[in-house]
Design a protein around this motif. Structure first.
Motif, PDB file in Angstrom:
ATOM      1  N   THR A 175       2.844  -3.198  -2.875  1.00 19.25           N
ATOM      2  CA  THR A 175       1.975  -2.190  -2.266  1.00 19.25           C
ATOM      3  C   THR A 175       2.422  -1.881  -0.842  1.00 19.25           C
ATOM      4  O   THR A 175       2.527  -0.718  -0.442  1.00 19.25           O
ATOM      5  CB  THR A 175       0.510  -2.675  -2.253  1.00 19.25           C
ATOM      6  N   VAL A 176       2.714  -2.938  -0.072  1.00 20.04           N
ATOM      7  CA  VAL A 176       3.168  -2.759   1.311  1.00 20.04           C
ATOM      8  C   VAL A 176       4.518  -2.026   1.334  1.00 20.04           C
ATOM      9  O   VAL A 176       4.718  -1.100   2.126  1.00 20.04           O
ATOM     10  CB  VAL A 176       3.267  -4.122   2.033  1.00 20.04           C
ATOM     11  N   LEU A 177       5.415  -2.414   0.449  1.00 20.93           N
ATOM     12  CA  LEU A 177       6.728  -1.770   0.370  1.00 20.93           C
ATOM     13  C   LEU A 177       6.592  -0.277   0.056  1.00 20.93           C
ATOM     14  O   LEU A 177       7.248   0.563   0.690  1.00 20.93           O
ATOM     15  CB  LEU A 177       7.594  -2.458  -0.689  1.00 20.93           C
ATOM     16  N   ALA A 178       5.725   0.066  -0.886  1.00 17.94           N
ATOM     17  CA  ALA A 178       5.530   1.474  -1.251  1.00 17.94           C
ATOM     18  C   ALA A 178       5.030   2.275  -0.048  1.00 17.94           C
ATOM     19  O   ALA A 178       5.495   3.400   0.196  1.00 17.94           O
ATOM     20  CB  ALA A 178       4.544   1.579  -2.408  1.00 17.94           C
ATOM     21  N   LYS A 179       4.109   1.703   0.729  1.00 12.84           N
ATOM     22  CA  LYS A 179       3.581   2.418   1.897  1.00 12.84           C
ATOM     23  C   LYS A 179       4.636   2.587   2.981  1.00 12.84           C
ATOM     24  O   LYS A 179       4.732   3.642   3.611  1.00 12.84           O
ATOM     25  CB  LYS A 179       2.351   1.692   2.463  1.00 12.84           C
ATOM     26  N   PHE A 180       5.441   1.558   3.210  1.00  7.26           N
ATOM     27  CA  PHE A 180       6.505   1.680   4.208  1.00  7.26           C
ATOM     28  C   PHE A 180       7.572   2.673   3.752  1.00  7.26           C
ATOM     29  O   PHE A 180       8.135   3.398   4.572  1.00  7.26           O
ATOM     30  CB  PHE A 180       7.126   0.329   4.529  1.00  7.26           C
ATOM     31  N   GLU A 181       7.869   2.714   2.448  1.00  5.01           N
ATOM     32  CA  GLU A 181       8.849   3.682   1.954  1.00  5.01           C
ATOM     33  C   GLU A 181       8.319   5.105   2.092  1.00  5.01           C
ATOM     34  O   GLU A 181       9.084   6.025   2.388  1.00  5.01           O
ATOM     35  CB  GLU A 181       9.221   3.363   0.510  1.00  5.01           C
TER      36      GLU A 181
ATOM     37  N   GLN B 174       9.072  10.020   8.105  1.00  9.97           N
ATOM     38  CA  GLN B 174       9.618   9.990   9.463  1.00  9.97           C
ATOM     39  C   GLN B 174      11.132   9.830   9.509  1.00  9.97           C
ATOM     40  O   GLN B 174      11.767  10.265  10.461  1.00  9.97           O
ATOM     41  CB  GLN B 174       8.948   8.878  10.265  1.00  9.97           C
ATOM     42  N   GLY B 175      11.700   9.131   8.551  1.00  4.32           N
ATOM     43  CA  GLY B 175      13.139   8.976   8.498  1.00  4.32           C
ATOM     44  C   GLY B 175      13.728   7.933   9.430  1.00  4.32           C
ATOM     45  O   GLY B 175      14.825   7.467   9.218  1.00  4.32           O
ATOM     46  N   GLU B 176      13.029   7.532  10.458  1.00  5.43           N
ATOM     47  CA  GLU B 176      13.602   6.590  11.421  1.00  5.43           C
ATOM     48  C   GLU B 176      13.304   5.130  11.083  1.00  5.43           C
ATOM     49  O   GLU B 176      13.853   4.231  11.694  1.00  5.43           O
ATOM     50  CB  GLU B 176      13.114   6.911  12.829  1.00  5.43           C
ATOM     51  N   ILE B 177      12.452   4.877  10.120  1.00  6.58           N
ATOM     52  CA  ILE B 177      12.111   3.512   9.724  1.00  6.58           C
ATOM     53  C   ILE B 177      13.109   3.046   8.666  1.00  6.58           C
ATOM     54  O   ILE B 177      13.461   3.795   7.756  1.00  6.58           O
ATOM     55  CB  ILE B 177      10.684   3.456   9.161  1.00  6.58           C
ATOM     56  N   ASP B 178      13.567   1.807   8.789  1.00  8.44           N
ATOM     57  CA  ASP B 178      14.499   1.222   7.826  1.00  8.44           C
ATOM     58  C   ASP B 178      13.779   0.103   7.096  1.00  8.44           C
ATOM     59  O   ASP B 178      13.290  -0.838   7.729  1.00  8.44           O
ATOM     60  CB  ASP B 178      15.747   0.697   8.551  1.00  8.44           C
ATOM     61  N   VAL B 179      13.682   0.189   5.767  1.00  3.76           N
ATOM     62  CA  VAL B 179      12.963  -0.793   4.960  1.00  3.76           C
ATOM     63  C   VAL B 179      13.917  -1.386   3.935  1.00  3.76           C
ATOM     64  O   VAL B 179      14.599  -0.658   3.221  1.00  3.76           O
ATOM     65  CB  VAL B 179      11.767  -0.146   4.224  1.00  3.76           C
ATOM     66  N   GLU B 180      13.954  -2.712   3.874  1.00  2.00           N
ATOM     67  CA  GLU B 180      14.765  -3.418   2.880  1.00  2.00           C
ATOM     68  C   GLU B 180      13.902  -4.494   2.240  1.00  2.00           C
ATOM     69  O   GLU B 180      13.110  -5.149   2.924  1.00  2.00           O
ATOM     70  CB  GLU B 180      15.975  -4.085   3.536  1.00  2.00           C
ATOM     71  N   TYR B 181      14.062  -4.683   0.928  1.00  2.00           N
ATOM     72  CA  TYR B 181      13.306  -5.714   0.215  1.00  2.00           C
ATOM     73  C   TYR B 181      14.219  -6.390  -0.787  1.00  2.00           C
ATOM     74  O   TYR B 181      14.821  -5.724  -1.637  1.00  2.00           O
ATOM     75  CB  TYR B 181      12.095  -5.104  -0.481  1.00  2.00           C
ATOM     76  N   SER B 182      14.338  -7.704  -0.666  1.00  2.00           N
ATOM     77  CA  SER B 182      15.196  -8.452  -1.563  1.00  2.00           C
ATOM     78  C   SER B 182      14.732  -9.900  -1.632  1.00  2.00           C
ATOM     79  O   SER B 182      14.475 -10.522  -0.591  1.00  2.00           O
ATOM     80  CB  SER B 182      16.644  -8.392  -1.067  1.00  2.00           C
ATOM     81  N   SER B 183      14.606 -10.420  -2.831  1.00  2.00           N
ATOM     82  CA  SER B 183      14.271 -11.837  -3.068  1.00  2.00           C
ATOM     83  C   SER B 183      13.011 -12.282  -2.330  1.00  2.00           C
ATOM     84  O   SER B 183      12.964 -13.368  -1.761  1.00  2.00           O
ATOM     85  CB  SER B 183      15.440 -12.739  -2.677  1.00  2.00           C
TER      86      SER B 183
ATOM     87  N   THR C 231       1.634  -1.116  12.930  1.00  2.00           N
ATOM     88  CA  THR C 231       2.648  -0.183  12.445  1.00  2.00           C
ATOM     89  C   THR C 231       2.088   1.188  12.094  1.00  2.00           C
ATOM     90  O   THR C 231       2.856   2.129  11.917  1.00  2.00           O
ATOM     91  CB  THR C 231       3.353  -0.740  11.190  1.00  2.00           C
ATOM     92  N   GLY C 232       0.777   1.283  11.943  1.00  2.00           N
ATOM     93  CA  GLY C 232       0.165   2.555  11.574  1.00  2.00           C
ATOM     94  C   GLY C 232       0.195   2.829  10.086  1.00  2.00           C
ATOM     95  O   GLY C 232      -0.220   3.886   9.637  1.00  2.00           O
ATOM     96  N   VAL C 233       0.660   1.887   9.287  1.00  2.10           N
ATOM     97  CA  VAL C 233       0.691   2.043   7.836  1.00  2.10           C
ATOM     98  C   VAL C 233      -0.660   1.631   7.289  1.00  2.10           C
ATOM     99  O   VAL C 233      -1.071   0.478   7.429  1.00  2.10           O
ATOM    100  CB  VAL C 233       1.812   1.186   7.208  1.00  2.10           C
ATOM    101  N   VAL C 234      -1.371   2.591   6.692  1.00  2.76           N
ATOM    102  CA  VAL C 234      -2.694   2.310   6.142  1.00  2.76           C
ATOM    103  C   VAL C 234      -2.515   1.954   4.667  1.00  2.76           C
ATOM    104  O   VAL C 234      -1.988   2.750   3.890  1.00  2.76           O
ATOM    105  CB  VAL C 234      -3.626   3.531   6.293  1.00  2.76           C
ATOM    106  N   LEU C 235      -2.961   0.765   4.330  1.00  2.00           N
ATOM    107  CA  LEU C 235      -2.800   0.279   2.958  1.00  2.00           C
ATOM    108  C   LEU C 235      -4.047   0.589   2.154  1.00  2.00           C
ATOM    109  O   LEU C 235      -5.165   0.517   2.669  1.00  2.00           O
ATOM    110  CB  LEU C 235      -2.535  -1.225   2.965  1.00  2.00           C
ATOM    111  N   ASP C 236      -3.856   0.911   0.879  1.00  2.00           N
ATOM    112  CA  ASP C 236      -4.976   1.129  -0.036  1.00  2.00           C
ATOM    113  C   ASP C 236      -5.497  -0.234  -0.459  1.00  2.00           C
ATOM    114  O   ASP C 236      -5.095  -0.757  -1.482  1.00  2.00           O
ATOM    115  CB  ASP C 236      -4.537   1.908  -1.269  1.00  2.00           C
ATOM    116  N   ASP C 237      -6.331  -0.798   0.344  1.00  2.00           N
ATOM    117  CA  ASP C 237      -6.933  -2.110   0.153  1.00  2.00           C
ATOM    118  C   ASP C 237      -6.375  -2.904  -1.022  1.00  2.00           C
ATOM    119  O   ASP C 237      -6.984  -2.990  -2.074  1.00  2.00           O
ATOM    120  CB  ASP C 237      -8.442  -1.981   0.032  1.00  2.00           C
ATOM    121  N   PRO C 238      -5.164  -3.493  -0.855  1.00  2.00           N
ATOM    122  CA  PRO C 238      -4.607  -4.309  -1.924  1.00  2.00           C
ATOM    123  C   PRO C 238      -5.394  -5.593  -2.118  1.00  2.00           C
ATOM    124  O   PRO C 238      -5.161  -6.333  -3.046  1.00  2.00           O
ATOM    125  CB  PRO C 238      -3.181  -4.607  -1.458  1.00  2.00           C
ATOM    126  N   SER C 239      -6.360  -5.839  -1.253  1.00  2.00           N
ATOM    127  CA  SER C 239      -7.159  -7.049  -1.365  1.00  2.00           C
ATOM    128  C   SER C 239      -8.282  -6.891  -2.371  1.00  2.00           C
ATOM    129  O   SER C 239      -9.047  -7.812  -2.590  1.00  2.00           O
ATOM    130  CB  SER C 239      -7.777  -7.395   0.001  1.00  2.00           C
TER     131      SER C 239
END
Length: 190
Positions: A84-90, A96-105, A178-186
Protein backbone atom coordinates in the motif's frame (compact mmCIF):
# COMPACT_ATOMS: atom_id res chain seq x y z
CA UNK A 1 53.55 20.77 13.92
CA UNK A 2 57.21 21.34 14.41
CA UNK A 3 59.21 20.01 17.32
CA UNK A 4 59.60 23.53 18.73
CA UNK A 5 55.80 24.02 18.77
CA UNK A 6 55.29 20.65 20.43
CA UNK A 7 57.93 21.49 23.02
CA UNK A 8 56.19 24.79 23.84
CA UNK A 9 52.84 23.01 24.20
CA UNK A 10 54.46 20.40 26.41
CA UNK A 11 56.00 23.06 28.68
CA UNK A 12 52.68 24.90 28.93
CA UNK A 13 50.83 21.72 29.88
CA UNK A 14 53.59 20.71 32.29
CA UNK A 15 53.51 24.11 34.00
CA UNK A 16 49.70 23.91 34.45
CA UNK A 17 49.98 20.46 35.97
CA UNK A 18 52.77 21.61 38.28
CA UNK A 19 50.66 24.63 39.38
CA UNK A 20 47.70 22.39 40.25
CA UNK A 21 49.91 19.97 42.17
CA UNK A 22 51.43 22.89 44.14
CA UNK A 23 47.93 24.17 45.00
CA UNK A 24 46.89 20.72 46.21
CA UNK A 25 49.99 20.33 48.37
CA UNK A 26 49.49 23.82 49.95
CA UNK A 27 45.77 23.54 50.68
CA UNK A 28 45.22 19.83 50.80
CA UNK A 29 42.32 20.29 48.37
CA UNK A 30 42.12 19.97 44.65
CA UNK A 31 42.05 23.25 42.77
CA UNK A 32 38.91 22.90 40.67
CA UNK A 33 36.65 25.68 39.61
CA UNK A 34 33.15 25.57 41.10
CA UNK A 35 30.26 26.99 39.06
CA UNK A 36 28.84 30.24 40.42
CA UNK A 37 25.28 28.95 40.36
CA UNK A 38 24.09 25.45 41.15
CA UNK A 39 23.20 23.22 38.23
CA UNK A 40 19.46 22.41 38.24
CA UNK A 41 18.56 18.81 38.90
CA UNK A 42 16.93 16.90 36.08
CA UNK A 43 14.44 14.08 36.46
CA UNK A 44 15.88 10.85 35.19
CA UNK A 45 13.49 7.97 34.89
CA UNK A 46 14.64 4.72 36.42
CA UNK A 47 12.87 2.90 33.55
CA UNK A 48 13.56 5.00 30.42
CA UNK A 49 12.61 2.17 28.05
CA UNK A 50 9.39 0.87 29.46
CA UNK A 51 8.03 -2.31 27.96
CA UNK A 52 4.66 -1.66 29.51
CA UNK A 53 2.28 -0.40 26.85
CA UNK A 54 0.15 1.43 29.42
CA UNK A 55 3.10 3.58 30.51
CA UNK A 56 4.71 4.29 27.16
CA UNK A 57 1.74 5.00 24.90
CA UNK A 58 -0.51 8.02 24.71
CA UNK A 59 -4.02 7.73 26.09
CA UNK A 60 -5.52 6.73 22.71
CA UNK A 61 -3.44 3.53 22.82
CA UNK A 62 -3.79 2.65 26.50
CA UNK A 63 -5.94 -0.35 25.63
CA UNK A 64 -3.50 -1.50 22.96
CA UNK A 65 -1.45 -4.66 22.99
CA UNK A 66 1.04 -6.24 20.65
CA UNK A 67 -0.70 -8.66 18.40
CA UNK A 68 0.15 -12.28 19.01
CA UNK A 69 0.57 -13.22 15.38
CA UNK A 70 2.26 -16.09 13.63
CA UNK A 71 5.14 -15.55 11.26
CA UNK A 72 2.85 -16.18 8.26
CA UNK A 73 0.36 -13.58 9.53
CA UNK A 74 3.22 -11.13 10.10
CA UNK A 75 4.43 -11.54 6.51
CA UNK A 76 0.87 -11.11 5.17
CA UNK A 77 0.25 -7.94 7.24
CA UNK A 78 3.67 -6.41 6.57
CA UNK A 79 3.56 -7.18 2.83
CA UNK A 80 0.04 -5.74 2.54
CA UNK A 81 1.11 -2.57 4.35
CA UNK A 82 4.33 -2.14 2.37
CA UNK A 83 2.49 -2.75 -0.92
CA UNK A 84 0.00 0.00 0.00
CA UNK A 85 2.81 2.41 0.93
CA UNK A 86 4.73 1.52 -2.24
CA UNK A 87 1.67 2.17 -4.43
CA UNK A 88 1.18 5.62 -2.86
CA UNK A 89 4.83 6.58 -3.28
CA UNK A 90 4.78 5.39 -6.90
CA UNK A 91 1.68 7.55 -7.52
CA UNK A 92 3.52 10.53 -6.05
CA UNK A 93 6.57 9.64 -8.17
CA UNK A 94 4.41 9.66 -11.32
CA UNK A 95 2.90 13.03 -10.36
CA UNK A 96 6.10 14.83 -9.34
CA UNK A 97 8.85 12.84 -11.05
CA UNK A 98 11.56 13.86 -8.59
CA UNK A 99 10.94 11.08 -6.06
CA UNK A 100 12.92 7.84 -6.48
CA UNK A 101 11.27 4.68 -5.09
CA UNK A 102 12.85 1.22 -4.99
CA UNK A 103 11.48 -1.94 -3.37
CA UNK A 104 13.32 -5.23 -3.13
CA UNK A 105 13.36 -8.13 -0.65
CA UNK A 106 11.20 -6.34 1.91
CA UNK A 107 13.27 -3.14 1.85
CA UNK A 108 11.78 0.07 0.44
CA UNK A 109 14.06 3.03 -0.27
CA UNK A 110 12.42 6.39 -0.98
CA UNK A 111 14.62 9.32 -2.00
CA UNK A 112 12.91 12.69 -1.66
CA UNK A 113 15.19 15.55 -2.80
CA UNK A 114 14.32 18.16 -0.19
CA UNK A 115 13.99 15.73 2.72
CA UNK A 116 16.46 12.90 2.24
CA UNK A 117 16.29 9.11 2.10
CA UNK A 118 13.61 7.09 3.87
CA UNK A 119 14.08 3.37 4.37
CA UNK A 120 11.14 1.18 5.37
CA UNK A 121 11.88 -2.48 5.88
CA UNK A 122 10.58 -5.69 7.40
CA UNK A 123 12.30 -7.26 10.40
CA UNK A 124 10.89 -10.81 10.53
CA UNK A 125 12.79 -12.04 13.62
CA UNK A 126 11.11 -9.28 15.69
CA UNK A 127 7.87 -9.20 13.66
CA UNK A 128 8.39 -5.47 13.17
CA UNK A 129 8.59 -2.86 10.43
CA UNK A 130 11.51 -0.47 10.79
CA UNK A 131 11.64 3.10 9.52
CA UNK A 132 14.75 5.17 9.02
CA UNK A 133 13.67 8.78 8.54
CA UNK A 134 15.88 11.82 7.92
CA UNK A 135 13.34 13.88 9.91
CA UNK A 136 12.31 11.77 12.91
CA UNK A 137 15.17 9.24 12.98
CA UNK A 138 14.98 5.47 13.32
CA UNK A 139 11.85 3.83 14.75
CA UNK A 140 10.52 0.31 15.15
CA UNK A 141 6.86 -0.54 14.67
CA UNK A 142 4.96 -3.53 16.02
CA UNK A 143 1.59 -4.65 14.79
CA UNK A 144 -0.72 -3.59 17.58
CA UNK A 145 -4.34 -4.50 18.21
CA UNK A 146 -6.36 -1.72 19.79
CA UNK A 147 -10.03 -1.27 20.50
CA UNK A 148 -11.98 1.18 18.39
CA UNK A 149 -14.55 2.06 21.02
CA UNK A 150 -17.37 -0.15 22.17
CA UNK A 151 -16.24 -3.45 20.68
CA UNK A 152 -14.52 -5.05 23.62
CA UNK A 153 -15.14 -8.60 22.33
CA UNK A 154 -12.19 -10.83 21.76
CA UNK A 155 -10.54 -10.51 18.31
CA UNK A 156 -12.65 -7.49 17.38
CA UNK A 157 -10.07 -4.69 17.71
CA UNK A 158 -8.44 -2.76 14.89
CA UNK A 159 -4.77 -3.22 14.04
CA UNK A 160 -1.99 -0.88 12.98
CA UNK A 161 1.80 -0.56 12.91
CA UNK A 162 2.61 1.44 16.05
CA UNK A 163 5.88 2.48 17.68
CA UNK A 164 5.61 1.03 21.18
CA UNK A 165 7.92 3.65 22.72
CA UNK A 166 5.94 6.74 21.73
CA UNK A 167 2.63 5.40 20.41
CA UNK A 168 2.97 6.96 16.95
CA UNK A 169 1.50 5.17 13.95
CA UNK A 170 3.78 4.52 10.98
CA UNK A 171 1.01 5.81 8.70
CA UNK A 172 0.86 9.13 10.58
CA UNK A 173 4.63 9.65 10.45
CA UNK A 174 4.81 8.97 6.71
CA UNK A 175 1.85 11.28 6.03
CA UNK A 176 3.23 14.10 8.18
CA UNK A 177 6.80 13.95 6.88
CA UNK A 178 6.38 13.03 3.22
CA UNK A 179 2.87 14.26 2.42
CA UNK A 180 1.80 10.82 1.19
CA UNK A 181 -1.73 10.19 2.43
CA UNK A 182 -2.40 6.50 2.87
CA UNK A 183 -5.83 4.90 2.52
CA UNK A 184 -5.88 3.66 6.10
CA UNK A 185 -4.07 0.33 5.59
CA UNK A 186 -4.64 -0.22 9.29
CA UNK A 187 -8.28 -1.10 8.67
CA UNK A 188 -7.25 -4.75 8.65
CA UNK A 189 -8.92 -6.64 11.47
CA UNK A 190 -6.51 -8.21 13.93
Amino acid sequence: MTRATLAKLGRATTSRIAARRAAVSRTGRHAFSIPARPVPLQFISTRPFSTTLRLSMPSSFQGAKRADITMAQYHDLADEYLDTVLAKFEEKQDEQGEIDVEYSSGVMTVKIPKLGVYIVNKQPPNKQIWLSSPVSGPKRFDYVIYSDGQDQKQDSGMGDWVCIRDGEKLTDILSRETGVVLDDPSAVRG
